[in-house]
Design a protein around this motif. Sequence first.
Motif, PDB file in Angstrom:
ATOM      1  N   LEU A 236      10.692 -10.233   2.408  1.00  0.00           N
ATOM      2  CA  LEU A 236      10.438  -9.207   3.415  1.00  0.00           C
ATOM      3  C   LEU A 236      10.483  -9.799   4.813  1.00  0.00           C
ATOM      4  N   ARG A 237      10.749  -8.964   5.790  1.00  0.00           N
ATOM      5  CA  ARG A 237      10.530  -9.347   7.176  1.00  0.00           C
ATOM      6  C   ARG A 237       9.040  -9.600   7.381  1.00  0.00           C
ATOM      7  N   ASP A 238       8.702 -10.484   8.314  1.00  0.00           N
ATOM      8  CA  ASP A 238       7.289 -10.760   8.579  1.00  0.00           C
ATOM      9  C   ASP A 238       6.673  -9.721   9.512  1.00  0.00           C
ATOM     10  N   ALA A 239       7.463  -8.792  10.019  1.00  0.00           N
ATOM     11  CA  ALA A 239       7.010  -7.612  10.758  1.00  0.00           C
ATOM     12  C   ALA A 239       8.062  -6.532  10.555  1.00  0.00           C
ATOM     13  N   HIS A 240       7.637  -5.299  10.595  1.00  0.00           N
ATOM     14  CA  HIS A 240       8.555  -4.183  10.342  1.00  0.00           C
ATOM     15  C   HIS A 240       9.251  -4.365   8.995  1.00  0.00           C
ATOM     16  N   ALA A 241       8.456  -4.698   7.995  1.00  0.00           N
ATOM     17  CA  ALA A 241       9.003  -5.012   6.677  1.00  0.00           C
ATOM     18  C   ALA A 241       9.615  -3.798   5.998  1.00  0.00           C
ATOM     19  N   LYS A 242       9.026  -2.645   6.207  1.00  0.00           N
ATOM     20  CA  LYS A 242       9.511  -1.443   5.529  1.00  0.00           C
ATOM     21  C   LYS A 242      10.402  -0.627   6.449  1.00  0.00           C
ATOM     22  N   GLY A 243      11.656  -0.458   6.062  1.00  0.00           N
ATOM     23  CA  GLY A 243      12.576   0.364   6.831  1.00  0.00           C
ATOM     24  C   GLY A 243      12.604   1.789   6.310  1.00  0.00           C
TER      25      GLY A 243
ATOM     26  N   SER B 115      11.560   1.935  11.306  1.00  0.00           N
ATOM     27  CA  SER B 115      10.749   1.083  10.437  1.00  0.00           C
ATOM     28  C   SER B 115       9.265   1.292  10.696  1.00  0.00           C
ATOM     29  N   ASN B 116       8.448   0.756   9.788  1.00  0.00           N
ATOM     30  CA  ASN B 116       7.018   0.649  10.006  1.00  0.00           C
ATOM     31  C   ASN B 116       6.715  -0.738  10.567  1.00  0.00           C
ATOM     32  N   GLY B 117       5.740  -0.848  11.462  1.00  0.00           N
ATOM     33  CA  GLY B 117       5.469  -2.108  12.121  1.00  0.00           C
ATOM     34  C   GLY B 117       4.768  -3.141  11.269  1.00  0.00           C
ATOM     35  N   SER B 118       4.237  -2.749  10.125  1.00  0.00           N
ATOM     36  CA  SER B 118       3.456  -3.655   9.290  1.00  0.00           C
ATOM     37  C   SER B 118       4.328  -4.751   8.668  1.00  0.00           C
ATOM     38  N   PRO B 119       3.754  -5.938   8.397  1.00  0.00           N
ATOM     39  CA  PRO B 119       4.483  -6.974   7.654  1.00  0.00           C
ATOM     40  C   PRO B 119       4.480  -6.726   6.153  1.00  0.00           C
ATOM     41  N   HIS B 120       3.919  -5.611   5.724  1.00  0.00           N
ATOM     42  CA  HIS B 120       3.807  -5.313   4.302  1.00  0.00           C
ATOM     43  C   HIS B 120       4.645  -4.092   3.945  1.00  0.00           C
ATOM     44  N   ALA B 121       4.958  -3.955   2.669  1.00  0.00           N
ATOM     45  CA  ALA B 121       5.659  -2.785   2.150  1.00  0.00           C
ATOM     46  C   ALA B 121       4.664  -1.973   1.314  1.00  0.00           C
ATOM     47  N   GLY B 122       5.105  -0.831   0.827  1.00  0.00           N
ATOM     48  CA  GLY B 122       4.228  -0.018  -0.006  1.00  0.00           C
ATOM     49  C   GLY B 122       4.113   1.388   0.532  1.00  0.00           C
ATOM     50  N   ALA B 123       3.100   2.113   0.065  1.00  0.00           N
ATOM     51  CA  ALA B 123       2.899   3.501   0.457  1.00  0.00           C
ATOM     52  C   ALA B 123       2.648   3.617   1.954  1.00  0.00           C
ATOM     53  N   ASP B 124       3.172   4.661   2.573  1.00  0.00           N
ATOM     54  CA  ASP B 124       3.026   4.845   4.012  1.00  0.00           C
ATOM     55  C   ASP B 124       1.566   4.879   4.446  1.00  0.00           C
ATOM     56  N   ALA B 125       0.706   5.457   3.627  1.00  0.00           N
ATOM     57  CA  ALA B 125      -0.705   5.584   3.994  1.00  0.00           C
ATOM     58  C   ALA B 125      -1.376   4.231   4.176  1.00  0.00           C
ATOM     59  N   ARG B 126      -0.859   3.199   3.529  1.00  0.00           N
ATOM     60  CA  ARG B 126      -1.461   1.869   3.604  1.00  0.00           C
ATOM     61  C   ARG B 126      -0.955   1.060   4.804  1.00  0.00           C
ATOM     62  N   LEU B 127       0.069   1.560   5.466  1.00  0.00           N
ATOM     63  CA  LEU B 127       0.760   0.742   6.471  1.00  0.00           C
ATOM     64  C   LEU B 127       0.437   1.124   7.906  1.00  0.00           C
ATOM     65  N   GLY B 128      -0.172   2.264   8.130  1.00  0.00           N
ATOM     66  CA  GLY B 128      -0.461   2.685   9.489  1.00  0.00           C
ATOM     67  C   GLY B 128       0.707   3.417  10.125  1.00  0.00           C
ATOM     68  N   ALA B 129       0.487   3.874  11.359  1.00  0.00           N
ATOM     69  CA  ALA B 129       1.478   4.718  12.039  1.00  0.00           C
ATOM     70  C   ALA B 129       2.217   3.999  13.154  1.00  0.00           C
ATOM     71  N   ALA B 130       2.052   2.682  13.280  1.00  0.00           N
ATOM     72  CA  ALA B 130       2.864   1.921  14.244  1.00  0.00           C
ATOM     73  C   ALA B 130       4.284   1.809  13.687  1.00  0.00           C
ATOM     74  N   THR B 131       5.247   2.351  14.396  1.00  0.00           N
ATOM     75  CA  THR B 131       6.621   2.386  13.902  1.00  0.00           C
ATOM     76  C   THR B 131       7.572   1.807  14.943  1.00  0.00           C
ATOM     77  N   GLY B 132       8.776   1.491  14.494  1.00  0.00           N
ATOM     78  CA  GLY B 132       9.744   0.853  15.373  1.00  0.00           C
ATOM     79  C   GLY B 132      11.090   1.543  15.357  1.00  0.00           C
TER      80      GLY B 132
END
Length: 396
Positions: free
Chosen positions: A47-54, A90-107
């Motif tokens: 995974l990317r270390d930030a914005h891991a989930k596209g 993308s989502n700003g988190s360094p993690h993947a998974g359900a959207d609810a777990r990742l927060g609303a910071a997006t890129g």
Amino acid sequence: MPAQFIRYTPDVEDADPHFDRNVQTVIKKTESYIAESVKAGGTGRALRDAHAKGYGLVRGEVEILDGLPPEYAQGIYATPGTHDALIRFSNGSPHAGADARLGAATGLALKMFDIPGPTLLEDEPDTGTFDYANINGPVFFCNTVEHYLFIQELFLNAPAYFSQGRPGTHRFFTEFVTGKGTLDQEDWAWDEFLAFLRLSKIPPANLLLSSYWTMGAVRHGDYIAKVRITPDPSSAAAVVRRTLDPTSAQEVFRPALQSELQERPYTFDIQVQLCTDLERMPVEDTTVEWPEQLSPSVTVAKLRLPQQDISGPKNLEKMDSLSFTPWRVTAEHSPLGNIMRARKEVYRHSSIARHNLNQQPRTEPCSADEALGTSPGRATSPRSTTRSGPTATPKT
């Protein structure tokens, strides 16, 4: 009276005697996290270390406007014309998974094609591409590489903290402010922590309704600027799926984006905010929002997304193979400030590590068609041109 824009000089940036050493430490931690993410990340891939989930790879077109005032017609914006583009949401988190777990910071990461002139990346100067890597907040939660060392560690381990409920949350906040006990009390990271809280409180919204900032400052030819990509008001008004509830399903951001683009085209404005006061619009302090009353953001280009279908796993696969960095730009648009400088080598090493682990070729595409695996000449693939005609793009 008309605004007096600050001209760029090298001394607007501060020197850090420990910069190179600290950047190397960040790179090592980043590469370690990416290697571990193959097993720990839940996807079976690095995974990317930030914005891991596209959330989707979107075809676009950037029209650089004619008739701009000379202070804004700088660098690539001095030549009116149209360029093919790709956008990674993308989502700003360094993690993947359900959207609810990742927060609303997006890129929103934007790649423009057929941009003449060498980039600032020494290992790929002649790609003909130009990137922005923006997030949906006007500030950033870190000002120095020294602080980034502990903030990065906290973010990469955030699930372990927050899974412990209130005690884990308290420990995360305490270690953030105190630098995990390394900072003297007068140097506690309050400004960074408050910026983090501000970003963490961003409400979830359709990706097409957010504005996206460079966070840090960049050169704008002879001047200093921040760049914002913001919804065109008429396009924003047409969005149907306006409020999203990440707890309602495993995936909410991608389905909403996918549905909107299947139904209608969309337009963003690319805007430049020029610096008029280095005290109130600082280069090195990314926790400070530049006041619009001092210098309003001015539209210099239109980013148009045609009606399109981004559904299916192939769209995600093609998105995963691309890299975006704020340093894939020409010298007239060089990122400025301590943190922005650090992103150059950190992003490069992160991209190399991820592509190697995923056994993906790491080359810049020459066109949106090449990246998407489509044939040139389709109605949704306008050819990149300037006023003087098409510009060839060399391969990397």
